[in-house]
Design a protein around this motif. Structure first.
Motif, PDB file in Angstrom:
ATOM      1  N   PHE A  76       0.583  -0.971  -0.028  1.00  0.00           N
ATOM      2  CA  PHE A  76       0.416  -0.429   0.175  1.00  0.00           C
ATOM      3  C   PHE A  76       0.934   1.423   0.221  1.00  0.00           C
ATOM      4  N   THR A  77       1.966   1.283   0.444  1.00  0.00           N
ATOM      5  CA  THR A  77       2.839   2.727   0.463  1.00  0.00           C
ATOM      6  C   THR A  77       3.728   2.264  -1.079  1.00  0.00           C
ATOM      7  N   VAL A  78       3.796   1.202  -1.731  1.00  0.00           N
ATOM      8  CA  VAL A  78       3.810   1.408  -3.188  1.00  0.00           C
ATOM      9  C   VAL A  78       2.911   1.996  -4.240  1.00  0.00           C
ATOM     10  N   HIS A  79       1.934   1.438  -3.731  1.00  0.00           N
ATOM     11  CA  HIS A  79       0.695   1.751  -4.483  1.00  0.00           C
ATOM     12  C   HIS A  79      -0.872   1.965  -3.830  1.00  0.00           C
ATOM     13  N   PRO A  80      -0.383   3.550  -3.668  1.00  0.00           N
ATOM     14  CA  PRO A  80      -0.974   3.994  -2.453  1.00  0.00           C
ATOM     15  C   PRO A  80      -3.147   3.998  -2.461  1.00  0.00           C
ATOM     16  N   HIS A  81      -3.140   3.311  -4.283  1.00  0.00           N
ATOM     17  CA  HIS A  81      -4.656   3.078  -4.413  1.00  0.00           C
ATOM     18  C   HIS A  81      -4.969   1.605  -4.033  1.00  0.00           C
ATOM     19  N   LEU A  82      -3.789   0.968  -3.403  1.00  0.00           N
ATOM     20  CA  LEU A  82      -4.950  -0.526  -2.886  1.00  0.00           C
ATOM     21  C   LEU A  82      -5.074  -0.292  -1.699  1.00  0.00           C
ATOM     22  N   LEU A  83      -6.556  -0.688  -1.154  1.00  0.00           N
ATOM     23  CA  LEU A  83      -7.395  -0.627  -0.424  1.00  0.00           C
ATOM     24  C   LEU A  83      -6.959  -1.224   1.145  1.00  0.00           C
ATOM     25  N   ALA A  84      -5.689  -1.218   2.034  1.00  0.00           N
ATOM     26  CA  ALA A  84      -5.347  -1.472   2.254  1.00  0.00           C
ATOM     27  C   ALA A  84      -5.819  -1.114   3.647  1.00  0.00           C
ATOM     28  N   LEU A 137      -5.883  -7.901   2.513  1.00  0.00           N
ATOM     29  CA  LEU A 137      -5.965  -6.903   3.578  1.00  0.00           C
ATOM     30  C   LEU A 137      -4.416  -5.885   2.888  1.00  0.00           C
ATOM     31  N   MET A 138      -3.878  -6.456   1.849  1.00  0.00           N
ATOM     32  CA  MET A 138      -3.250  -5.633   0.948  1.00  0.00           C
ATOM     33  C   MET A 138      -2.012  -4.690   1.738  1.00  0.00           C
ATOM     34  N   VAL A 139      -1.587  -5.780   3.057  1.00  0.00           N
ATOM     35  CA  VAL A 139      -0.240  -5.272   3.646  1.00  0.00           C
ATOM     36  C   VAL A 139       1.474  -6.001   3.390  1.00  0.00           C
ATOM     37  N   HIS A 140       0.411  -6.703   2.401  1.00  0.00           N
ATOM     38  CA  HIS A 140       1.840  -7.600   2.437  1.00  0.00           C
ATOM     39  C   HIS A 140       2.111  -8.173   0.556  1.00  0.00           C
TER      40      HIS A 140
END
Length: 301
Positions: A76-84, A137-140
């Motif tokens: 989510f830090t590389v791709h901010p549009h991912l809904l983490a 959850l888009m955290v890994h």
């Protein structure tokens, strides 16, 4: 490919899957695992408790050391549009996944101790699902989960066998606990000083310092229990629940001390809190419980 997989996960997003992913993620978190460990250690089997938490601690130390070296950013830090989601659990760097490592080091080790193959298979599936929940959850990244699963399984299915043998030999157990409590304490103190002086990367080393402090306290507690207590597990449901509840209340109280520690003493306070949690759970509480006759004493030290 990893990014495409996460996009696929995000396309499946719905309320039910989000609820399931959060629940699965919870099953890989330290507070939940501590509760199960207390049940095993006080009520079921001390040797199994020692082997399982040694598997968990060893795997987590290795994982956090790798995190500190690789320092991979989270998706989510590389791709901010991912809904983490569940960002409060996304501390430290991304590679490998700590939740997956912990689940794979813990649940299969517990299942192996039970001797039931079906539980072992189910525990590995559970660990994999916990890892998959971290992708959802888009955290890994997927590679974080795969690597964490491999590390955890090596500890739970292979290295935990060594911990079994260590526990069965009292003298070897004493040497092991002495060496690792001292080594963990020294390394944790070094990191505490460096973090306090802002000479070390907080994201890289904060979690590693805490797990080293926890291992220091836990093995010091095991040393105390081995030499001075030697309690026998409590088969009574009522006393067993009481032991778990009393110990857990103090652990939660120690965790809660974070709120009253001044910011400038955060890292020394964290070192003390985590070391005390480990020492309390494995040694100090059993000593007190024996004195209060909540736990009995085994036939010989």
């Amino acid at each position: 490919m990893q990014y495409s997989f996460l996009i696929l996960m995000q396309s499946l997003n719905n309320d039910f899957l989000t609820l399931a992913a959060n629940f699965l993620s919870l099953l890989g978190e330290e507070t939940f695992l501590i509760v199960i460990l207390l049940i095993i250690y006080y009520i079921c089997d001390k040797k199994a408790g020692f082997s399982i938490f040694s598997s968990l601690l060893g795997a987590e130390i290795l994982t956090n050391a790798v995190k500190a070296v690789v320092r991979a950013p989270r998706p989510f830090t590389v791709h901010p549009h991912l809904l983490a989601d569940r960002l409060e659990t996304a501390t430290g760097y991304s590679f490998p996944s700590g939740h997956t490592t912990g689940a794979a080091a813990f649940y299969p080790a517990a299942a192996r101790e039970s001797g039931r193959k079906i539980l072992l298979v189910l525990s590995i599936i559970l660990a994999a699902l916990i890892g998959l929940s971290r992708n959802y959850l888009m955290v890994h990244w997927p590679v974080d989960v795969i690597t964490g699963l491999m590390i955890g399984l090596v500890f739970s299915l292979a290295i935990s066998l060594i911990f079994d043998r260590i526990y069965e030999d009292r003298n070897l157990r004493i040497r092991f606990c002495t060496i690792y409590s001292v080594a963990g304490g020294v390394l944790a103190l070094i990191l505490t000083v460096l973090l306090s002086l802002k000479a070390a990367d907080e994201t890289a080393f904060s979690d590693l310092m805490k797990i080293l402090a926890l291992s220091c306290g836990a093995y010091a507690g095991c040393l105390l229990e081995t030499e001075k207590v030697n309690f026998k597990v409590c088969r009574s449901a009522g006393k067993g629940i009481a032991n778990m509840a009393f110990s857990l209340i103090i652990i939660l109280a120690i965790m809660g001390l974070k709120a009253v520690i001044p910011p400038q003493y955060y890292y020394p306070g964290s070192f003390v809190r985590y070391a005390l949690i480990g020492f309390w759970a494995t040694g100090l509480y059993p000593l007190i419980a024996v004195k209060l006759k909540l736990l009995g004493v085994a036939e010989s030290l």
